[in-house]
Design a protein around this motif. Structure first.
Motif, mmCIF file in Angstrom:
data_model
loop_
_atom_site.group_PDB
_atom_site.id
_atom_site.type_symbol
_atom_site.label_atom_id
_atom_site.label_comp_id
_atom_site.label_asym_id
_atom_site.label_seq_id
_atom_site.Cartn_x
_atom_site.Cartn_y
_atom_site.Cartn_z
ATOM 1 N N ARG A 277 -18.377 34.702 -27.475
ATOM 2 C CA ARG A 277 -18.742 33.705 -26.287
ATOM 3 C C ARG A 277 -19.483 34.634 -25.412
ATOM 4 O O ARG A 277 -20.882 34.165 -24.939
ATOM 5 C CB ARG A 277 -17.257 33.781 -25.651
ATOM 6 C CG ARG A 277 -16.529 32.406 -26.757
ATOM 7 C CD ARG A 277 -15.119 32.427 -25.648
ATOM 8 N NE ARG A 277 -14.548 31.779 -26.049
ATOM 9 C CZ ARG A 277 -13.476 31.533 -25.611
ATOM 10 N NH1 ARG A 277 -12.604 32.088 -25.078
ATOM 11 N NH2 ARG A 277 -11.994 30.460 -26.336
ATOM 12 N N MET A 278 -19.545 35.975 -25.629
ATOM 13 C CA MET A 278 -20.745 36.901 -25.183
ATOM 14 C C MET A 278 -21.819 36.458 -25.300
ATOM 15 O O MET A 278 -22.681 36.382 -24.856
ATOM 16 C CB MET A 278 -20.061 38.240 -24.794
ATOM 17 C CG MET A 278 -18.508 38.459 -23.575
ATOM 18 S SD MET A 278 -18.698 38.379 -22.351
ATOM 19 C CE MET A 278 -19.670 39.442 -21.640
ATOM 20 N N ARG A 279 -21.908 36.809 -26.593
ATOM 21 C CA ARG A 279 -23.425 36.547 -27.150
ATOM 22 C C ARG A 279 -23.888 35.134 -27.382
ATOM 23 O O ARG A 279 -25.617 35.525 -26.746
ATOM 24 C CB ARG A 279 -23.187 36.633 -28.786
ATOM 25 C CG ARG A 279 -24.002 37.419 -29.386
ATOM 26 C CD ARG A 279 -24.190 36.966 -31.471
ATOM 27 N NE ARG A 279 -23.323 36.806 -31.919
ATOM 28 C CZ ARG A 279 -22.115 37.152 -32.330
ATOM 29 N NH1 ARG A 279 -21.847 38.247 -32.065
ATOM 30 N NH2 ARG A 279 -20.627 36.316 -32.905
ATOM 31 N N GLN A 280 -22.905 34.212 -27.579
ATOM 32 C CA GLN A 280 -23.825 32.903 -26.579
ATOM 33 C C GLN A 280 -24.211 32.381 -25.517
ATOM 34 O O GLN A 280 -25.266 32.343 -24.543
ATOM 35 C CB GLN A 280 -22.467 31.654 -27.079
ATOM 36 C CG GLN A 280 -22.272 31.104 -28.399
ATOM 37 C CD GLN A 280 -21.162 30.350 -29.007
ATOM 38 O OE1 GLN A 280 -20.204 30.257 -28.002
ATOM 39 N NE2 GLN A 280 -21.281 29.504 -30.035
ATOM 40 N N GLU B 60 -27.270 34.462 -24.976
ATOM 41 C CA GLU B 60 -28.565 33.411 -25.800
ATOM 42 C C GLU B 60 -28.462 32.540 -24.641
ATOM 43 O O GLU B 60 -29.703 32.194 -24.167
ATOM 44 C CB GLU B 60 -27.800 33.564 -26.705
ATOM 45 C CG GLU B 60 -28.191 34.341 -28.071
ATOM 46 C CD GLU B 60 -27.774 33.961 -29.214
ATOM 47 O OE1 GLU B 60 -26.927 32.053 -29.606
ATOM 48 O OE2 GLU B 60 -27.188 34.586 -29.967
ATOM 49 N N ALA B 61 -27.379 32.015 -23.717
ATOM 50 C CA ALA B 61 -28.471 30.917 -23.028
ATOM 51 C C ALA B 61 -28.856 31.474 -22.031
ATOM 52 O O ALA B 61 -30.384 31.348 -21.200
ATOM 53 C CB ALA B 61 -26.875 30.564 -22.683
ATOM 54 N N GLU B 62 -28.731 32.556 -21.069
ATOM 55 C CA GLU B 62 -29.615 33.051 -20.536
ATOM 56 C C GLU B 62 -30.415 33.417 -20.559
ATOM 57 O O GLU B 62 -31.534 33.868 -20.191
ATOM 58 C CB GLU B 62 -28.564 34.638 -19.948
ATOM 59 C CG GLU B 62 -27.334 34.545 -18.829
ATOM 60 C CD GLU B 62 -26.213 35.974 -18.660
ATOM 61 O OE1 GLU B 62 -26.624 36.390 -19.152
ATOM 62 O OE2 GLU B 62 -25.023 35.487 -18.345
ATOM 63 N N LEU C 68 -33.564 32.540 -18.281
ATOM 64 C CA LEU C 68 -35.599 33.033 -19.037
ATOM 65 C C LEU C 68 -36.562 33.241 -19.135
ATOM 66 O O LEU C 68 -37.507 32.822 -18.324
ATOM 67 C CB LEU C 68 -34.498 34.526 -18.937
ATOM 68 C CG LEU C 68 -35.250 35.650 -17.987
ATOM 69 C CD1 LEU C 68 -35.864 35.835 -16.747
ATOM 70 C CD2 LEU C 68 -35.223 36.697 -18.914
ATOM 71 N N GLU C 69 -36.562 32.469 -20.480
ATOM 72 C CA GLU C 69 -37.850 32.430 -20.916
ATOM 73 C C GLU C 69 -38.273 31.057 -20.836
ATOM 74 O O GLU C 69 -39.063 30.765 -20.431
ATOM 75 C CB GLU C 69 -37.582 32.387 -22.637
ATOM 76 C CG GLU C 69 -37.336 33.610 -23.143
ATOM 77 C CD GLU C 69 -36.740 33.385 -24.749
ATOM 78 O OE1 GLU C 69 -36.567 32.628 -25.492
ATOM 79 O OE2 GLU C 69 -37.180 34.079 -25.461
#
Length: 139
Positions: A32-35, A38-40, A44-45
């Protein structure tokens, strides 16, 4: 004696089950933390892609200047900064061909112009001229 051995076996099995459950919960939390990270990062991108900036750095009579053209696509605005201060009094002229010029003054009395023109197959090209002399952009 067999009662004691079976009780120890049950306790050991329960301890193993608890450890496996805890390990599985930890993996789920890490996923969940990794997801979330990745969403953040994707957000940002996306915000970085929604803007464009061009940088010119040069020296006139011993004084260094740094000009930044910042285009925010989400707001449809153009900001020009000279040495980290926003340039005020920019005169903008747009052409029918999709180009534009931004005229302003830097330093004591140097006339600066950023011109934008559409190049076939390459998109928009931005050039800075100071008193008619072209300044190369920083790559």
């Amino acid at each position: 004696m067999s009662v004691i051995l079976s009780a120890c076996r049950h306790t050991k099995q329960k301890a193993i089950a608890r450890a496996l459950k805890k390990k599985a919960e930890k993996k789920v939390l890490e996923k969940r933390m990794r997801q979330r990270k990745e969403a953040e990062l994707q957000e940002l991108e996306a915000s970085v892609l929604d803007s464009f900036s061009k940088l010119w750095s040069f020296e006139i009579e011993g004084e260094y200047y740094q000009i930044v053209l910042y285009l925010a696509h989400d707001k449809d605005t153009v900001d020009i900064f000279c040495n980290e201060d926003e340039v005020i009094g920019v005169i903008t002229n747009c052409t029918d061909e999709g180009g534009a010029t931004f005229d302003f003054v830097i330093g004591n009395s140097y006339k600066a112009r950023i011109s934008c023109c559409r190049l076939p197959g390459r998109g928009l090209d931005y050039n800075l001229t100071i008193d008619g002399y072209r300044v190369p952009a920083v790559e």
